[in-house]
Design a protein around this motif. Sequence first.
Motif, PDB file in Angstrom:
ATOM      1  N   VAL A   1      -1.326   3.390   7.132  1.00 24.39           N
ATOM      2  CA  VAL A   1      -0.083   3.437   6.347  1.00 24.39           C
ATOM      3  C   VAL A   1       0.324   4.889   6.095  1.00 24.39           C
ATOM      4  O   VAL A   1       1.490   5.266   6.253  1.00 24.39           O
ATOM      5  CB  VAL A   1      -0.267   2.670   5.013  1.00 24.39           C
ATOM      6  N   ASN A   2      -0.639   5.722   5.746  1.00 23.85           N
ATOM      7  CA  ASN A   2      -0.328   7.122   5.459  1.00 23.85           C
ATOM      8  C   ASN A   2       0.032   7.902   6.717  1.00 23.85           C
ATOM      9  O   ASN A   2       0.902   8.770   6.684  1.00 23.85           O
ATOM     10  CB  ASN A   2      -1.501   7.779   4.714  1.00 23.85           C
ATOM     11  N   THR A   3      -0.613   7.583   7.825  1.00 20.77           N
ATOM     12  CA  THR A   3      -0.298   8.266   9.080  1.00 20.77           C
ATOM     13  C   THR A   3       1.148   7.988   9.487  1.00 20.77           C
ATOM     14  O   THR A   3       1.889   8.894   9.883  1.00 20.77           O
ATOM     15  CB  THR A   3      -1.287   7.829  10.184  1.00 20.77           C
ATOM     16  N   VAL A   4       1.551   6.725   9.362  1.00 19.93           N
ATOM     17  CA  VAL A   4       2.935   6.360   9.678  1.00 19.93           C
ATOM     18  C   VAL A   4       3.893   7.098   8.737  1.00 19.93           C
ATOM     19  O   VAL A   4       4.931   7.623   9.158  1.00 19.93           O
ATOM     20  CB  VAL A   4       3.131   4.825   9.579  1.00 19.93           C
TER      21      VAL A   4
ATOM     22  N   LEU B   1       0.834  -1.208   0.000  1.00 22.21           N
ATOM     23  CA  LEU B   1       0.000   0.000   0.000  1.00 22.21           C
ATOM     24  C   LEU B   1       0.867   1.257   0.000  1.00 22.21           C
ATOM     25  O   LEU B   1       0.582   2.231  -0.677  1.00 22.21           O
ATOM     26  CB  LEU B   1      -0.897   0.020   1.243  1.00 22.21           C
ATOM     27  N   MET B   2       1.951   1.209   0.778  1.00 24.00           N
ATOM     28  CA  MET B   2       2.856   2.355   0.846  1.00 24.00           C
ATOM     29  C   MET B   2       3.498   2.594  -0.522  1.00 24.00           C
ATOM     30  O   MET B   2       3.632   3.721  -0.972  1.00 24.00           O
ATOM     31  CB  MET B   2       3.926   2.071   1.898  1.00 24.00           C
ATOM     32  N   LYS B   3       3.862   1.496  -1.169  1.00 24.52           N
ATOM     33  CA  LYS B   3       4.470   1.607  -2.511  1.00 24.52           C
ATOM     34  C   LYS B   3       3.444   2.157  -3.509  1.00 24.52           C
ATOM     35  O   LYS B   3       3.785   2.970  -4.366  1.00 24.52           O
ATOM     36  CB  LYS B   3       4.982   0.234  -2.987  1.00 24.52           C
ATOM     37  N   HIS B   4       2.196   1.721  -3.358  1.00 26.45           N
ATOM     38  CA  HIS B   4       1.125   2.240  -4.211  1.00 26.45           C
ATOM     39  C   HIS B   4       1.018   3.761  -4.031  1.00 26.45           C
ATOM     40  O   HIS B   4       0.911   4.512  -4.996  1.00 26.45           O
ATOM     41  CB  HIS B   4      -0.203   1.567  -3.865  1.00 26.45           C
ATOM     42  N   ALA B   5       1.074   4.197  -2.770  1.00 24.21           N
ATOM     43  CA  ALA B   5       0.977   5.634  -2.482  1.00 24.21           C
ATOM     44  C   ALA B   5       2.141   6.379  -3.147  1.00 24.21           C
ATOM     45  O   ALA B   5       1.945   7.439  -3.739  1.00 24.21           O
ATOM     46  CB  ALA B   5       0.993   5.866  -0.972  1.00 24.21           C
TER      47      ALA B   5
ATOM     48  N   ALA C   1      -6.702   9.189  -2.642  1.00 28.47           N
ATOM     49  CA  ALA C   1      -7.963   8.438  -2.637  1.00 28.47           C
ATOM     50  C   ALA C   1      -7.744   6.996  -2.184  1.00 28.47           C
ATOM     51  O   ALA C   1      -6.688   6.406  -2.438  1.00 28.47           O
ATOM     52  CB  ALA C   1      -8.586   8.464  -4.030  1.00 28.47           C
ATOM     53  N   LEU C   2      -8.736   6.449  -1.528  1.00 27.04           N
ATOM     54  CA  LEU C   2      -8.660   5.055  -1.080  1.00 27.04           C
ATOM     55  C   LEU C   2      -8.569   4.134  -2.291  1.00 27.04           C
ATOM     56  O   LEU C   2      -9.455   4.140  -3.142  1.00 27.04           O
ATOM     57  CB  LEU C   2      -9.918   4.717  -0.259  1.00 27.04           C
ATOM     58  N   PRO C   3      -7.497   3.348  -2.405  1.00 28.82           N
ATOM     59  CA  PRO C   3      -7.392   2.441  -3.557  1.00 28.82           C
ATOM     60  C   PRO C   3      -8.542   1.422  -3.542  1.00 28.82           C
ATOM     61  O   PRO C   3      -8.986   1.005  -2.476  1.00 28.82           O
ATOM     62  CB  PRO C   3      -6.041   1.747  -3.353  1.00 28.82           C
ATOM     63  N   GLU C   4      -8.972   1.060  -4.719  1.00 32.89           N
ATOM     64  CA  GLU C   4     -10.107   0.147  -4.839  1.00 32.89           C
ATOM     65  C   GLU C   4      -9.887  -1.145  -4.055  1.00 32.89           C
ATOM     66  O   GLU C   4      -8.803  -1.738  -4.119  1.00 32.89           O
ATOM     67  CB  GLU C   4     -10.311  -0.182  -6.317  1.00 32.89           C
ATOM     68  N   GLY C   5     -10.904  -1.537  -3.327  1.00 37.20           N
ATOM     69  CA  GLY C   5     -10.859  -2.803  -2.603  1.00 37.20           C
ATOM     70  C   GLY C   5     -10.059  -2.765  -1.306  1.00 37.20           C
ATOM     71  O   GLY C   5      -9.915  -3.791  -0.641  1.00 37.20           O
ATOM     72  N   GLU C   6      -9.535  -1.604  -0.958  1.00 37.03           N
ATOM     73  CA  GLU C   6      -8.731  -1.530   0.263  1.00 37.03           C
ATOM     74  C   GLU C   6      -9.569  -1.054   1.446  1.00 37.03           C
ATOM     75  O   GLU C   6     -10.608  -0.409   1.279  1.00 37.03           O
ATOM     76  CB  GLU C   6      -7.542  -0.577   0.063  1.00 37.03           C
TER      77      GLU C   6
ATOM     78  N   TRP D   1      -5.468   1.991   5.072  1.00 37.62           N
ATOM     79  CA  TRP D   1      -4.960   3.081   4.229  1.00 37.62           C
ATOM     80  C   TRP D   1      -4.580   4.293   5.089  1.00 37.62           C
ATOM     81  O   TRP D   1      -3.530   4.901   4.908  1.00 37.62           O
ATOM     82  CB  TRP D   1      -6.029   3.438   3.191  1.00 37.62           C
ATOM     83  N   VAL D   2      -5.441   4.607   6.046  1.00 38.64           N
ATOM     84  CA  VAL D   2      -5.159   5.733   6.945  1.00 38.64           C
ATOM     85  C   VAL D   2      -3.940   5.407   7.813  1.00 38.64           C
ATOM     86  O   VAL D   2      -3.077   6.262   8.034  1.00 38.64           O
ATOM     87  CB  VAL D   2      -6.406   6.081   7.809  1.00 38.64           C
TER      88      VAL D   2
END
Length: 213
Positions: free
Chosen positions: A58-61, A27-31, A45-50, A55-56
């Motif tokens: 991974v991004n918060t970290v 997910l981090m790599k996707h971001a 945006a929230l990736p499809e199916g996640e 998601w929050v």
Amino acid sequence: MSFLFSTRSKTFRPKKNIPEGTHQYDLMKHAERTLGSGNLRQAVALPEGEELNEWVAVNTVDFFNQINMLYGTITEFCTADKCPVMSAGPKYEYHWADGQTVKKPIKCSAPRYIDFLMSWVQDQVDDEALFPSKIGVPFPKNFLTIAKTILKRLFRVYAHIYHQHFQEVVGLKEEAHLNTSFKHFIFFVQEFNLIDRKELAPLQELIERLLGK
Ligand code: ZN
């Protein structure tokens, strides 16, 4: 994120690593990939199916790591002498309380406040009960409330850097990096409504400029 840092920069505490081979790492790599596309709305945006919580998380970290790095570049300027209170311009002053172990707000210098703040965030993201890293381990029911509190507090570090240390950031040629990081942060918290508008007031003008309003 794959930003380049000057050799002057130093992390001021160990960052949290998301282990390779895990879903959160993917997910981090996707971001990172979508960020590279330059379309921030799409990147946050929230990736499809996640799952939103993951998601929050991974991004918060990731924001925690970025802010850690950014603040690390200016710690020599942010001293108890120069910043005797934690402020974001003349109108906003913060006193530290975490609501758990520290209930009575402590009035302290900015470096001490930020040290309290970042240590507190580190404790949250390292807590497997709050930020589970193993597949199949559910997030706590109140996860979004926890993430909101973390992001609200992390915002104050950006606000302090912008108001009190921007010239030093420019001197280090880190301003593009700071702006990119902050813009990503704002797009992210707005996408999922994670920080109240009134909390963002110290940087409202900058936010409107960055969003092109
Ligand atoms: Zn300072």
